[in-house]
Design an enzyme around this catalytic site. Structure first.
Site, short mmCIF file in Angstrom:
data_model
loop_
_atom_site.label_atom_id
_atom_site.label_comp_id
_atom_site.label_asym_id
_atom_site.label_seq_id
_atom_site.Cartn_x
_atom_site.Cartn_y
_atom_site.Cartn_z
N GLU A 231 -2.64 51.26 41.97
CA GLU A 231 -3.60 50.34 41.02
C GLU A 231 -4.12 49.27 41.92
OE1 GLU A 231 -4.44 49.10 36.22
OE2 GLU A 231 -2.46 50.20 37.04
N GLY A 261 -4.80 45.77 30.90
CA GLY A 261 -4.35 45.61 29.49
C GLY A 261 -2.92 45.65 29.33
N SER A 263 -0.63 45.87 32.55
CA SER A 263 -0.11 45.52 33.84
C SER A 263 -1.00 44.49 34.57
CB SER A 263 0.42 46.33 34.58
OG SER A 263 -0.67 47.34 35.14
N GLN A 265 -1.85 43.25 38.65
CA GLN A 265 -1.65 43.73 40.00
C GLN A 265 -2.20 42.47 40.97
OE1 GLN A 265 -1.01 46.39 37.77
NE2 GLN A 265 -3.12 46.06 37.65
#
Length: 542
Positions: A231, A261, A263, A265
């Site tokens: 991701e 929503g 996690s 990154q």
């Protein structure tokens, strides 16, 4: 049985004239037994029967694959979906054929806060470093994520079928059967139990196989749960592609932070970092059509997403049984006495703002809770690993954009302003753009402003005291960025997200040769078998 004649008078006709010339031989048994084919060897006759069966199978397959009218989607109990018109361009006219060098891909983005069906159109451009030129995106959305169906996996079928039917409008009919469709699930899916994930994935695979689109050769590529590293990498690809950093040889790339929503990154290019195996932290690689390979540092923090961080800040614990699923939780980080229902996946709870806490005390408590969460998740100063700082500013996407937009519209922090330079560069290339720029210190000031008087109105702003506190703690305490470090936040572009990065890599990969590698559908296999059987039959008749 022939028309107008008794069957007994035509038991042994010598030729087709045995039907009376002007009459119709109306049944398959008559055709096989009252014609010249009756004198065929039994093996040839069996081949003909098999050929006719294959024709029937191909016809049934074609009818099954024909797109049907999609039902009207409501936000009722059955579908539970609310769709938004999120297309950055209208669907192409069915009468307008796509350019010969166009390629499409459909990605079901199964996120924490909803599911999106995204149809990307690219033009093959071998002269560019990445080999593809972005043309358009057509997007449909459901407010339900796959985690909403954790307790009843079969109900996800209708939501997925409706999304695929809606997004098909963005692809010309004549190329739908050549367009690959895949599903990728993110943090909300990673938070689910293994048994529920397996059941939902099985339902999703079946829906995709029955759709009007093609499927990849490898079954594992049809439905997958993205790792946090995936991701982060795909978000990094998307941002740098839209910024034009893959257009020129040697162009510097930019580090990114993406708030979803469930996690958050972080990803940046670090030539000194040896690419590690995919996982929640480590490295990933990205190879351009022109041959250059990027080593990308990636990390995903499950728990720092917009909605999941709310649950963790207010101290909510997921119950063991469905009977105990409802809870009423109080928190000092909401406006006093404000009562709300909060939903995330299969979690539905009541949240109440504490009336005994206000002003500076609320600021202190909520800031402390956010810092504790960042510490618990072991966020560290990864961006500084990028070296000399030439890659600045840091670019933020996802929920951070809506936070910055809210702050700018309310003028809570005057120094968070529209970034006209970034948008001019994107608009000049035909791209939509929304951008705001500020510093780490500006976001720290924003957390103080919002928490001193938390918003009460609208759907998400009441939780912005929590969100701004988390972003401030992430930047200053977790990533250890100085207060003067610049942050540019991007949004207002429907192509901006990890699914764009996935689509670019999938289509531009050496394995697919610039076009999706896909399995032939059942109807294609049947058609090939029909041709082979016809050739065999003709050889025997000759």
């Amino acid at each position: 049985i022939s028309e107008g004649r008794r069957p007994g008078r035509h038991r042994r006709p010598k030729s087709w004239a045995g039907c009376g010339g002007r009459q119709i031989c109306g049944s398959l048994p008559f055709f096989l037994t009252h014609s010249a084919l009756a004198r065929m060897p039994s093996q040839t006759r069996s081949s003909l029967i098999l050929l006719l069966l294959l024709v029937a199978m191909a016809t049934a397959e074609a009818l099954r694959r024909t797109p049907r009218e999609q039902p009207v989607i409501t936000d009722g109990v059955d579908s539970g979906a609310e769709f938004e018109d999120a297309s950055s361009s209208p669907p192409p006219s069915p009468q307008q054929p796509p350019p010969a060098d166009s390629v499409y891909i459909v990605i079901l983005d199964a996120g924490s806060s909803g599911t999106r069906a995204v149809a990307y159109q690219f033009r093959v451009k071998r002269s560019s470093l990445i080999g593809l030129e972005y043309i358009s995106v057509y997007k449909r959305k459901s407010d339900q994520g796959l985690s909403n169906f954790e307790r009843n996996p079969p109900r996800c079928r209708k939501m997925l079928q409706d999304l695929l039917g809606e997004v098909a409008d963005g692809i010309p009919r004549e190329v739908r059967g050549k367009t690959v469709a895949i599903l990728r699930a993110t943090a909300g899916f990673r938070l689910m139990k293994d048994s529920a994930r397996a059941k939902i994935a099985k339902e999703a695979r079946d829906v995709l196989r029955r759709s009007a689109f093609r499927i990849p050769n490898k079954d594992a590529e049809l439905v997958r749960m993205l790792s946090g590293s995936d991701e982060a990498k795909y978000s990094w690809i998307a941002v740098n592609y839209l910024l034009g950093n893959f257009q020129e040889e040697g162009a510097a790339t930019k580090p990114i932070v993406e708030m979803g929503g469930g996690s958050l990154q972080v990803a940046f290019e670090d030539p000194k970092l040896a690419a590690a195996a995919d996982g929640e932290g480590g490295g990933a690689t990205f190879r351009l059509h022109g041959g250059r390979t990027y080593a990308v540092h990636t990390h995903s923090y499950l728990g720092l997403g917009f909605r999941e961080s709310v649950l963790r800040i207010i101290g909510y614990q997921q119950p063991d049984s469905e009977e105990k699923a409802w809870a009423q939780v109080s928190t000092p980080c909401l406006a006093p006495n404000l009562a709300l229902n909060f939903s995330f996946g299969s979690t539905n709870i009541g949240v109440m703002g504490e009336s005994s806490v206000g002003g500076e005390r609320r600021v202190s408590i909520c800031s402390g809770l956010a810092r504790r969460l960042v510490q618990q998740l072991d966020v560290h100063d990864e961006v500084e690993l990028a070296g000399d700082g030439a890659n600045w500013p840091l670019y933020g996407i996802g929920s951070i954009y809506f936070l910055a937009q809210f702050l700018q519209q309310r003028r809570l922090v005057p120094d968070i302003r529209p970034d006209e330079a970034t948008c001019q560069a994107m608009v000049s290339r035909g791209l939509r753009c929304g951008a705001f720029a500020g510093t780490v210190g500006d976001f720290t000031a924003a957390a103080r402003q919002v928490c001193s008087d938390p918003p009460r109105a609208s759907r998400f702003p009441p939780y912005y005291c929590i969100s701004t506190s988390v972003v401030s703690a992430l930047l200053s305490q977790g990533l250890r960025l100085p207060e003067t470090a610049r942050i540019t936040v991007l949004g207002n572009n429907d192509a901006l997200g990890w699914s764009l990065g996935l689509g670019l890599e999938f289509l531009a990969s050496a394995e697919s040769g610039g076009s999706p590698s896909a399995s032939p559908r059942c109807g294609d296999v049947v058609s090939l078998a029909m041709v082979a059987m016809m050739m065999q039959l003709l050889r025997r008749l000759s």
